[in-house]
Design a protein around this motif. Sequence first.
Motif, mmCIF file in Angstrom:
data_model
loop_
_atom_site.group_PDB
_atom_site.id
_atom_site.type_symbol
_atom_site.label_atom_id
_atom_site.label_comp_id
_atom_site.label_asym_id
_atom_site.label_seq_id
_atom_site.Cartn_x
_atom_site.Cartn_y
_atom_site.Cartn_z
ATOM 1 N N SER A 69 0.653 -1.189 -0.067
ATOM 2 C CA SER A 69 -0.013 0.108 -0.044
ATOM 3 C C SER A 69 0.756 1.231 -0.019
ATOM 4 N N ALA A 70 2.021 1.257 1.055
ATOM 5 C CA ALA A 70 2.741 2.078 0.898
ATOM 6 C C ALA A 70 3.522 2.688 -0.320
ATOM 7 N N GLN A 71 3.844 1.793 -1.124
ATOM 8 C CA GLN A 71 4.389 2.016 -2.481
ATOM 9 C C GLN A 71 3.687 2.353 -3.468
ATOM 10 N N ARG A 72 2.312 1.982 -3.577
ATOM 11 C CA ARG A 72 1.536 2.538 -4.282
ATOM 12 C C ARG A 72 1.095 4.153 -4.028
ATOM 13 N N MET A 73 0.900 4.225 -2.800
ATOM 14 C CA MET A 73 0.914 5.665 -2.273
ATOM 15 C C MET A 73 1.997 6.685 -2.837
ATOM 16 N N LEU A 74 3.004 6.289 -2.496
ATOM 17 C CA LEU A 74 4.204 7.037 -2.693
ATOM 18 C C LEU A 74 4.462 7.296 -4.184
ATOM 19 N N LYS A 75 4.179 6.343 -5.032
ATOM 20 C CA LYS A 75 4.245 6.539 -6.479
ATOM 21 C C LYS A 75 2.984 7.416 -7.074
ATOM 22 N N LEU A 76 1.989 7.440 -6.335
ATOM 23 C CA LEU A 76 1.055 8.402 -6.571
ATOM 24 C C LEU A 76 1.513 9.825 -6.343
ATOM 25 N N ARG A 77 1.995 10.043 -5.008
ATOM 26 C CA ARG A 77 2.411 11.014 -4.646
ATOM 27 C C ARG A 77 3.587 11.747 -5.588
ATOM 28 N N ASN A 78 4.608 10.776 -5.588
ATOM 29 C CA ASN A 78 5.650 11.220 -6.808
ATOM 30 C C ASN A 78 5.213 11.861 -8.133
ATOM 31 N N ASN A 79 4.045 11.161 -8.759
ATOM 32 C CA ASN A 79 3.806 11.200 -9.959
ATOM 33 C C ASN A 79 2.905 12.581 -9.839
ATOM 34 N N ALA A 80 2.261 13.049 -8.932
ATOM 35 C CA ALA A 80 1.522 14.198 -8.637
ATOM 36 C C ALA A 80 2.545 15.317 -8.401
ATOM 37 N N TYR A 81 3.659 15.001 -7.678
ATOM 38 C CA TYR A 81 4.797 16.305 -7.396
ATOM 39 C C TYR A 81 5.258 16.643 -8.919
ATOM 40 N N GLU A 82 5.559 15.399 -9.698
ATOM 41 C CA GLU A 82 6.238 15.777 -10.905
ATOM 42 C C GLU A 82 5.187 16.429 -11.914
ATOM 43 N N ARG A 83 4.005 16.144 -11.975
ATOM 44 C CA ARG A 83 3.079 16.971 -12.889
ATOM 45 C C ARG A 83 2.865 18.401 -12.561
ATOM 46 N N ILE A 84 2.817 18.338 -11.031
ATOM 47 C CA ILE A 84 2.649 19.864 -10.493
ATOM 48 C C ILE A 84 3.575 20.584 -10.642
ATOM 49 N N HIS A 85 5.029 19.969 -10.646
ATOM 50 C CA HIS A 85 6.405 20.863 -10.926
ATOM 51 C C HIS A 85 6.429 21.189 -12.239
ATOM 52 N N ALA A 86 6.139 20.376 -13.052
ATOM 53 C CA ALA A 86 6.015 20.597 -14.482
ATOM 54 C C ALA A 86 5.269 21.735 -14.782
ATOM 55 N N MET A 87 3.959 21.609 -14.431
ATOM 56 C CA MET A 87 3.121 22.696 -14.541
ATOM 57 C C MET A 87 3.557 24.183 -13.984
#
Length: 306
Positions: free
Chosen positions: A67-85
């Motif tokens: 569960s933690a690995q999935r949640m961290l992957k979602l968090r990192n993906n969101a961070y990358e998308r927001i940072h790119a924006m």
Amino acid sequence: MYLNEQEYFVILAEEKNYTRAAERACISQPALSKAIKKLEQDYGCTLILREGRNLSLTAAGQLYLDSAQRMLKLRNNAYERIHAMSRSASPRLRIGINRQYSQRQFAQALQRNHRDYPGELPDVYEIDSRQALTMLRNGLLDMAVALQEEDKLPSDLIHYPLSQEFLAAFVPDTPEFYPVIRDYPAGTEVPVRVFHGKTTLHTGLGTNYDAIIQAFFRAQEVQPNYVCSISDVPTAIEAVKNGMGMVYNYLSRASGFRCPYYYHIIPDLPLRHYIFLRPDTPVTPQIDFLIRLLRKDHLSEDSQKS
């Protein structure tokens, strides 16, 4: 981004060793153990089995890891998308301003910037001078207004001088200070040695300003008798008026503080506020406009003083 218990757990599960996991997470081993223990308390079950130096996951631990690995992957993906924006959008100008600078004067400059310059208002952060310069060097700020000693300016940054500051002592009307009040009219120059060992309220504890002042005291062989620390300077001045002790601050603030007994400390400590930029920072029209606004005010002030 800050590491949290989920990431600590994933690192520990991968390393299978508290020492290596703590080093990788850049925290102490007791802090890592505490984080894992808190997780187990929150879930009410054992997640990590520790047998000597060997670590293994319980069934609940394996479930939590997935569960933690999935949640961290979602968090990192969101961070990358927001940072790119944020990179693609037109960023606001980011300015760090030290707490000792005149907020009123800076606010007036921002108001004129908003009125006369068509760009967006900048984001302004009130922080210590040392932190402002660190953030500027790390690219977290575009511009910084910081207090520095005039003869110790950083060579890796571009600077524009603003207002000069002189150290002052604000003293209470109490018997301890009667000799000073009797011998020196308010507002006159007083050798700093006169205040050696005097009851003093510590302001700006831990700031760059405080570090400069303490180095000055050591050089002059002066030791204030600090009785308490008050972070808010107006509150400290009220404490002075109520006889709790004296305060060191800027001479330029004497009129605003309305403290009857204040003195210009000598020898002078060469302090000045500066605008700092990184050498690779392009001086955009907005940055140039703000620099000219702030410099215009202080150049006129300096000419009036001279």
